[in-house]
Design an enzyme around this catalytic site. Sequence first.
Site: not given
Length: 283
Positions: A163-165
């Site tokens: 999951h890329c912030n």
Amino acid sequence: MVQKWVPGSGFKMIRCYKRLRQTGPERLIDHKVVPLYSRVNGWSLPLHSFQLITFLLYSYLAIVGFSIYIPLLPNEWKYVAYIVIGIIFVHHLITHLVAVTIDPADENILAKKNYNKPMPSFDRSKCKHVIQNHHCSLCETDVGPKTKHCSTCNKCIADFDHHCNWLNNCIGSRNYWFFFNAVASALVGILLMILVILYIFIQYFVNPAQLRTSPQFEMSKKMNTYEYMIQHHPKQCTISQDMSAGATSDTTCKMEPLQNTSCLTSFTRNGIRNGQLPKILPV
């Protein structure tokens, strides 16, 4: 007490203190707050602060790079830099937006998912894992072998990578290619901008004349602000000068009758003192 051989003294009892291996209490990990509804993509609320930082950095490099740094390059390199760096910046913007917009959910989730329906909470007393035997107990559907359930997006992601912030979105098989191109183009673009800035910094101390090849620098050379304004706004300056000249002439015209009146007044006073009356001039 441990019996140990000591040279010249034989066996002796020696006290040995062993450090006790103690295990501290297990640190409790706070459970992550899972959203009630599944998130669609990176534009779903709440947005992440890293997204704002990304767009601000991109805007700063684009504006400053193309308006200040690249125009300082020599003519033979300037247009090449405009084309190459411009293509990289546009490519990064497109792939970044696509990676944020794509829904990376599993195909079975996309086929029957209702994002307006609240998700159930996970009960570990009933199931040990969220996905067992390729079936998600929360999404209530069968998923692929590499599918993982993301707690941040609260849905199953096909071929889950992470999951890329920075994108505020999960990276899976559906948007991995766009994510990779966005990261690669960002690195190449920043590297080229660093090379341009480094060249300008070196030339500033070696040969500053090479940094003044752009036409906008030649037009303003050896000119102060007033001269620049007159050169680029001649009509306004002419109108203002005419208005000032007209105002001066009007003032002169208004002052002349006053001066004549004062002369007549002084002459009349002198005549009365000498015993002479002034002659009345016909109007």
